[in-house]
Write an enzyme that holds these catalytic residues in place. Structure first.
Site, PDB file in Angstrom:
ATOM      1  CE1 TYR A  43      -3.709   2.425   0.263  1.00 25.29           C
ATOM      2  CE2 TYR A  43      -2.533   3.539   2.588  1.00 25.29           C
ATOM      3  CZ  TYR A  43      -3.656   3.242   1.367  1.00 25.29           C
ATOM      4  OH  TYR A  43      -4.455   4.946   1.829  1.00 25.29           O
TER       5      TYR A  43
ATOM      6  CG  ASP B 224       5.286   4.026   1.126  1.00 24.05           C
ATOM      7  OD1 ASP B 224       5.493   4.738   1.838  1.00 24.05           O
ATOM      8  OD2 ASP B 224       4.697   4.127   0.462  1.00 24.05           O
TER       9      ASP B 224
ATOM     10  CE  LYS C 158       1.101   5.039   8.303  1.00 22.57           C
ATOM     11  NZ  LYS C 158       0.337   3.851   6.733  1.00 22.57           N
TER      12      LYS C 158
HETATM   13  C1  LIG Z   1       0.077   4.678   5.392  1.00 22.37           C
HETATM   14  C2  LIG Z   1       1.273   4.492   4.584  1.00 22.37           C
HETATM   15  C3  LIG Z   1       1.031   5.561   3.074  1.00 22.37           C
HETATM   16  C4  LIG Z   1      -0.106   5.952   3.100  1.00 22.37           C
HETATM   17  O1  LIG Z   1       0.083   7.637   4.715  1.00 22.37           O
HETATM   18  P1  LIG Z   1      -0.667   8.302   4.583  1.00 22.37           P
HETATM   19  O2  LIG Z   1       0.293   9.440   5.375  1.00 22.37           O
HETATM   20  O3  LIG Z   1      -2.088   7.291   4.859  1.00 22.37           O
HETATM   21  O4  LIG Z   1      -1.108   9.217   3.486  1.00 22.37           O
HETATM   22  C5  LIG Z   1       2.178   5.319   2.135  1.00 22.37           C
HETATM   23  N1  LIG Z   1       2.448   4.064   2.232  1.00 22.37           N
HETATM   24  C6  LIG Z   1       2.839   3.562   3.257  1.00 22.37           C
HETATM   25  C7  LIG Z   1       4.182   2.010   3.540  1.00 22.37           C
HETATM   26  C8  LIG Z   1       1.875   3.210   4.692  1.00 22.37           C
HETATM   27  O5  LIG Z   1       1.799   2.569   5.717  1.00 22.37           O
END
Ligand SMILES: *Cc1c(COP(=O)(O)O)cnc(C)c1O
Length: 429
Positions: free
Chosen positions: A144, A239, A267
């Site tokens: 994701y 990511d 985060k």
């Molecule tokens: C949470 C998450 C996102 C998205 O971040 P948001 O602040 O919710 O837009 C993208 N990549 C990873 C790996 C994530 O865990």
């Protein structure tokens, strides 16, 4: 345990908010029942509006690595607030933040602040396309990367929980530019690269996956991807929105010793405020406006409150590496406790753990990719979730998520979690 206030709140919320929540993962759709509405949280505990208290294993889906309402972060935000919550001009805090990020994550030579992980991944891919002059990207099934159009192809997290890994509203044109491979399958990636010679701008992945549940990269997988991307001039994007500042102070790339070309962050970097960031090699980042032609902007980017919270968080983590020893050890103890319970009860379930992230999969097969994860018994998970909630343990309401340990979790909480697990898993048997 009573949930009357949460039930009323949810009924009202559904009238005005799609599905009653502002992010799908918060709904209890995959586990049945209504979401609990949150009142407040402190340290390792979170309280709902019915007065029930739970041990926290969601931790805002990662950011609250020090536990809730940590004094240092609270103070930093209050101090920044007194100077006004937002300006339309640059501030010195943004320089401090950029300097700190480049120091903690050396593969990042220049960095741009944004407001969410989604913004970071979207911008990153645009920059990689601008830099390479190519259109296609490769992602992995079940990873994701936020809700940008390009990433809602075989997406993990809430998208898979709700059964929409390929979302309506994403045009065929966009979908055609996103190629997917199974995680941990280097041969599949090599085939995609060979079949799309000089067309692939970027390969993006969660170096340790959290969003199909916790899945570690196989030995050598990240190294092989690095080699392949270098060979074919593909921009390798880690990511690390979830793993950054969680698996080590330098993220998964430090832990596995592999340097990507670009990194996305989110985060933890905001200390609980809405923040994201993307950065990488100087040459690539100098493509970003106003240094270069690839446009990306944000009215609230580098926001003073968010920078204050993030700086307090990152400085604390940098100065206290023992945090990582402690949270990793806590996770290890919980997982060991769960395995002991399973053994005693003659059960066989797979638990994946990397550092302070872990997932109990309701399958006896190893989980190394999304297809493996989907073998889990999600009905059983739903019952387990409800049982744990009633025992005062707040788990992510989906099989396809990782749980996060905070620095506030101590021996007492670990014992309670393991005991609750035993009680609940016994009733499911
Ligand atoms: C949470 C998450 C996102 C998205 O971040 P948001 O602040 O919710 O837009 C993208 N990549 C990873 C790996 C994530 O865990």
């Amino acid at each position: 345990m009573k949930f009357a206030n949460s039930e009323l709140a949810f009924e009202k919320a559904k009238k005005f908010i799609p599905g009653g929540v502002n992010s799908p993962v918060r709904a209890f759709k995959a586990v049945g029942g209504n979401p609990v509405f949150i009142q407040s949280a402190k340290g390792a505990y979170i309280k709902d509006i019915d007065g029930n208290s739970y041990i926290e294993l969601i931790n805002s889906w990662g950011p609250m690595i020090l536990g809730h309402a940590h004094e240092l972060i609270q103070e930093a935000v209050v101090k920044a607030l007194e100077q006004s919550p937002s300006f339309g001009g640059p501030t010195e805090r943004e320089i401090q933040m950029a300097e700190l990020i480049t120091e903690m994550i050396p593969s990042i030579e220049k960095v741009r602040m944004v407001n969410s992980g989604t913004e970071a991944t979207m911008a990153c891919v645009r920059v990689a396309r601008g830099y390479t002059g190519r259109s296609k990207i490769i992602k992995f099934e079940g990873c994701y990367h936020g809700h940008g159009d390009s990433f809602l192809i075989s997406a993990g997290s809430g998208a898979v929980t709700l059964g929409v890994p390929d979302s309506p509203g994403v045009t065929q044109g966009v979908a055609n530019d996103t190629l997917t491979a199974p995680f941990n399958d280097i041969e599949a990636v090599k085939k995609l690269v060979a079949a799309n010679k000089n067309e692939i701008a970027a390969l993006i992945l969660e170096p340790v996956v959290g969003n199909m549940g916790c899945v570690a990269p196989k030995e050598g997988f990240l190294q092989e991807l690095r080699k392949l991307c270098t060979e074919h001039k593909i921009v390798l994007i880690f990511d690390e929105v979830m793993t950054g500042f969680r698996l080590s102070k330098g993220g998964a790339q430090e832990l596995y010793g592999v340097s990507p070309d670009m990194t996305t962050l989110g985060k933890i970097i905001g200390g609980g405020l809405p923040v994201g960031a993307y950065g990488g090699k100087r040459e690539i980042m100098d493509m970003v406006a106003p240094a270069g032609p690839v446009y990306q902007a944000g009215t609230l980017s580098g926001n003073p409150l968010a920078m204050a919270a993030g700086l307090a968080m990152l400085n604390y983590l940098k100065g206290n590496p023992s945090v990582y020893t402690k949270i990793n050890e806590s996770a290890k103890q919980i997982v060991a406790g769960f395995e002991e319970n399973h053994k005693e009860l003659g059960l066989k379930y797979t638990i994946n753990q990397v550092g302070s992230m872990f997932t109990l999969f309701f399958t006896d097969q190893p989980v190394r990719n999304f297809d493996d994860a989907k073998k889990s018994d999600t009905i059983l998970f739903g019952k387990y979730f409800q049982g744990m909630l009633r025992e005062g343990i707040y788990l992510a309401p989906s099989q396809y998520e990782a749980l996060f340990i905070s620095n506030s979790i101590g021996e007492q909480e670990i014992a309670k979690i393991v005991a609750a697990h035993k009680k609940v898993i016994t009733t499911l048997k």
